[in-house]
Enzyme design. Structure first.
Site, PDB file in Angstrom:
ATOM      1  N   CYS A 281      14.610  17.597  22.261  1.00 24.29           N
ATOM      2  CA  CYS A 281      14.316  16.299  22.867  1.00 24.29           C
ATOM      3  C   CYS A 281      15.528  15.412  23.121  1.00 24.29           C
ATOM      4  O   CYS A 281      16.651  15.761  22.821  1.00 24.29           O
ATOM      5  CB  CYS A 281      13.258  15.601  22.032  1.00 24.29           C
ATOM      6  SG  CYS A 281      11.668  16.476  22.114  1.00 24.29           S
ATOM      7  N   ASP A 282      15.234  14.231  23.622  1.00 28.54           N
ATOM      8  CA  ASP A 282      16.124  13.408  24.432  1.00 28.54           C
ATOM      9  C   ASP A 282      17.560  13.245  23.934  1.00 28.54           C
ATOM     10  O   ASP A 282      18.496  13.677  24.586  1.00 28.54           O
ATOM     11  CB  ASP A 282      15.503  12.019  24.608  1.00 28.54           C
ATOM     12  CG  ASP A 282      14.214  12.078  25.401  1.00 28.54           C
ATOM     13  OD1 ASP A 282      13.626  13.163  25.503  1.00 28.54           O
ATOM     14  OD2 ASP A 282      13.781  11.049  25.914  1.00 28.54           O
ATOM     15  N   LYS A 283      17.770  12.590  22.804  1.00 31.18           N
ATOM     16  CA  LYS A 283      19.143  12.325  22.357  1.00 31.18           C
ATOM     17  C   LYS A 283      19.662  13.413  21.431  1.00 31.18           C
ATOM     18  O   LYS A 283      20.867  13.499  21.200  1.00 31.18           O
ATOM     19  CB  LYS A 283      19.222  10.965  21.638  1.00 31.18           C
ATOM     20  CG  LYS A 283      18.650   9.809  22.441  1.00 31.18           C
ATOM     21  CD  LYS A 283      19.181   9.767  23.852  1.00 31.18           C
ATOM     22  CE  LYS A 283      18.359   8.881  24.747  1.00 31.18           C
ATOM     23  NZ  LYS A 283      16.972   9.306  24.937  1.00 31.18           N
TER      24      LYS A 283
ATOM     25  N   SER B 257      13.525   5.966  31.008  1.00 33.11           N
ATOM     26  CA  SER B 257      13.113   7.324  30.686  1.00 33.11           C
ATOM     27  C   SER B 257      13.244   8.196  31.922  1.00 33.11           C
ATOM     28  O   SER B 257      13.156   7.715  33.059  1.00 33.11           O
ATOM     29  CB  SER B 257      11.653   7.305  30.231  1.00 33.11           C
ATOM     30  OG  SER B 257      11.080   8.585  30.308  1.00 33.11           O
TER      31      SER B 257
ATOM     32  N   GLU C  29      15.329   2.567  26.393  1.00 33.13           N
ATOM     33  CA  GLU C  29      14.590   3.032  27.560  1.00 33.13           C
ATOM     34  C   GLU C  29      13.407   2.101  27.782  1.00 33.13           C
ATOM     35  O   GLU C  29      12.876   1.535  26.831  1.00 33.13           O
ATOM     36  CB  GLU C  29      14.072   4.454  27.353  1.00 33.13           C
ATOM     37  CG  GLU C  29      15.131   5.513  27.446  1.00 33.13           C
ATOM     38  CD  GLU C  29      14.550   6.919  27.328  1.00 33.13           C
ATOM     39  OE1 GLU C  29      13.330   7.040  27.099  1.00 33.13           O
ATOM     40  OE2 GLU C  29      15.306   7.876  27.471  1.00 33.13           O
TER      41      GLU C  29
ATOM     42  N   CYS D  40       8.158  17.075  26.534  1.00 37.22           N
ATOM     43  CA  CYS D  40       7.163  16.603  27.501  1.00 37.22           C
ATOM     44  C   CYS D  40       7.351  17.232  28.877  1.00 37.22           C
ATOM     45  O   CYS D  40       8.464  17.365  29.373  1.00 37.22           O
ATOM     46  CB  CYS D  40       7.194  15.092  27.580  1.00 37.22           C
ATOM     47  SG  CYS D  40       6.756  14.308  26.015  1.00 37.22           S
TER      48      CYS D  40
ATOM     49  N   ASP E  92      11.480   9.768  21.535  1.00 39.50           N
ATOM     50  CA  ASP E  92      11.605   8.588  22.388  1.00 39.50           C
ATOM     51  C   ASP E  92      10.257   8.039  22.814  1.00 39.50           C
ATOM     52  O   ASP E  92      10.107   6.821  23.000  1.00 39.50           O
ATOM     53  CB  ASP E  92      12.446   8.917  23.621  1.00 39.50           C
ATOM     54  CG  ASP E  92      13.935   8.851  23.325  1.00 39.50           C
ATOM     55  OD1 ASP E  92      14.303   8.985  22.146  1.00 39.50           O
ATOM     56  OD2 ASP E  92      14.721   8.660  24.264  1.00 39.50           O
TER      57      ASP E  92
END
Length: 551
Positions: A119-121, A468, A442, A192, A78
């Site tokens: 990570c995100d998705k 985010s 985002e 992150c 992302d």
């Protein structure tokens, strides 16, 4: 075993022949066959090391008497996709990931599955798949990245770079200082370092009971992460032998635990998008109201970047998610009878937990806030709800009124901020929702620019897109219904008075119902020329208040 469908009896001689073609022996074929969905790749820092995690999972599976079979899964970073058309594809990837894992597991009849991601998705996509296919399964993340450190000892992370751009534009730092932040902010492998979406979801997977204790917080570079991966491999074989499946473990009460932890640690607003979608795969309905109900009950006892200078490594050092849940149990907020993939109930796990640093995990009697990190707002601008990370909003901005400055896309709004055209008021960015974007981008670039330019006490941002987990300030997303579905946000005009009242959960546009109806007749809904996967997605996706599920 499920894998008997591809390996038992004379009719399956061709199938066994193909398994032998990949090097499996008769002895390996006879054992439980465990799939490993590895989203490791060379573009995402949180995934650059997942091959090592996967090898450790394989070692654990073999130790416990199983046969591991790895396959790959796509993933979007992302941070790299931020601020351009690439972000349209991030949320879309969540459902493609879930679909692809379903395909692999059903086509090859694995007895169990281990999901490896960071990570995100990718994380919610894998958790959706776990509950959808409902074979014995465990999720393990690659762990959080360590924070970066500047020469003066100041700890920084990716958000420091995004906000550094705003400070550079505002002439608070020069190009040399920005370059130094860029060089030091992300020191290596891992998701992150702050409580952004990736780490939020990794912590939540643990509180849901779908990961082993420590999954959310053990750093990527810590040898404990490798040992955790081996234990995960051993545990999946145990789950297969006992035929214990995700839907046997995860119940409505498990999601209540996840939401409580979400609120206590100040997690990303994206959790409000992902948890309903994950629950939907198990036939469990999570509406926005439950997030607000639990937020009202749950004290915010942890603050991490972007809401403070602390990072996930600090939470790990202080005792991790188990310790957070132990503290919350003092108020009766944790459903302790919920089962986990460890074979233990939540209550058994948290009784063994220790809180080592009260500066990181505060007591429920001395929280940062009496309420949770996320608030759900409703009103004439968002009849079906909107989401804000209230724990990252300055007290002076919890209530705010300002005149609307309207944009139909993120790029136009970003250009106005960079050029110094926005000094105060409420930025409205619409047609960035799940259907209208499509893909619900985002907007970390613009929120960071606002903060970096020192406007976060003069400017609020409202969108039918999303933010985010690294966003801070009065930034309200997930406005539903979105503009593309004819929500009120589609009819806002420059100069309209917008009222934000987070304590009272209100989001209002101060125009009359008659004026709104007139605008609906005069103003046309923006239509975009789409093709490929975005066209398919826009036809199927629902508004953010549903979790952006596909129907």
């Amino acid at each position: 075993m499920i894998s008997d469908n591809i390996k038992k009896g004379y009719l399956r001689a061709p199938h066994r022949s193909l398994l032998k073609a990949i090097g499996l022996t008769d002895e390996e074929i006879e054992k439980p066959i465990i799939g490993i969905a590895n989203s490791g790749n060379e573009i995402i820092p949180g995934h650059i090391h997942l091959d090592k995690i996967t090898e450790a999972v394989k070692a654990g599976i073999r130790l416990a008497g199983g046969t591991p079979i790895e396959f790959r899964v796509i993933g979007v970073c992302d941070g790299i996709a931020m601020g351009h058309e690439g972000m349209k594809y991030s949320l879309v990837s969540r459902d493609i990931i879930a679909d692809s894992i379903e395909i692999m597991c059903k086509a090859h009849q694995f007895d169990g599955i281990v999901m490896v991601a960071s990570c995100d998705k990718i994380v919610p996509g894998m958790l959706m798949a776990l509950l959808r296919i409902n074979i014995p399964g465990i999720f393990i993340s690659g762990g959080p990245m360590l924070c970066g450190i500047l020469p003066d000892g100041k700890e920084i992370d990716l958000i420091s770079v995004f906000e550094g751009v705003g400070k550079f534009l505002n002439k608070e730092i020069d190009e040399k200082e920005l370059k130094l932040i860029e060089e030091r902010a992300c020191p290596g492998a891992g998701s992150c370092a702050g409580m952004f979406t990736a780490n939020s979801m990794n912590c939540i997977s643990e509180s849901l009971g779908l990961s082993l204790p420590g999954n959310g917080t053990i750093p990527a570079v810590d040898a404990r992460r490798i040992r955790l991966a081996k234990y995960t491999g051993m545990k999946i074989v145990d789950l297969v032998k006992n035929n214990l499946k995700p839907r046997d473990i995860v119940k409505f009460e498990s999601f209540k635990n996840a939401i409580v932890v979400d609120m206590a640690i100040g997690a990303s607003t994206n959790t409000v998008l992902h948890l309903p979608a994950i629950a939907n795969e198990a036939g469990i309905k999570l509406d926005l109201e439950i997030f607000d109900v639990m937020s009202r009950k749950t004290p915010n006892i942890c603050k991490f970047s972007p809401a403070s200078s602390q990072h996930i490594q600090d939470l790990d050092r202080a005792g991790g998610i188990s310790a957070v849940m132990k503290e919350l149990s003092k108020k009766g907020l944790i459903e302790e009878d919920c089962l986990t993939v460890s074979g233990e109930k939540i209550g058994e796990i948290i009784r063994k937990a220790e809180i080592y640093d009260r500066n990181v995990i505060r007591s429920v009697e001395n929280p940062y806030m009496k309420e949770g990190g996320i608030a759900i707002l409703k009103g004439s601008l968002a009849p079906e709800g909107a989401v804000v990370k209230q724990s990252a909003v300055k007290e002076t901005m919890l209530k705010f009124k300002g005149k609307a400055v309207v944009f139909d896309c993120e790029e136009d709004a970003m250009k106005a901020v960079i050029e110094g055209k926005i000094k105060e008021g409420v930025i409205i960015i619409r047609y960035e929702g799940p259907k209208g974007g499509p893909g619900m981008r985002e907007m970390l670039s613009i929120t960071s620019a606002i903060s970096g330019k020192g406007l976060d006490e003069k400017v609020a941002l409202i969108t039918d897109g999303r933010f985010s987990g690294g966003t801070r300030g009065p930034c309200i997303g997930h406005v539903s219904p979105e503009a593309a579905e004819g929500g009120p946000i589609a009819y806002v005009k420059d100069g309209d008075l917008i009222e934000i009242d987070i304590p009272n959960r209100k989001l209002e546009i101060h125009i009359s119902e008659k004026e709104l109806e007139n605008r609906k007749k005069e103003m046309k809904i923006l239509k975009k020329d789409l093709k490929g996967v975005l066209l398919k997605y826009s036809k199927l996706v629902k508004s953010a208040n549903t979790g952006g599920i596909l129907e």
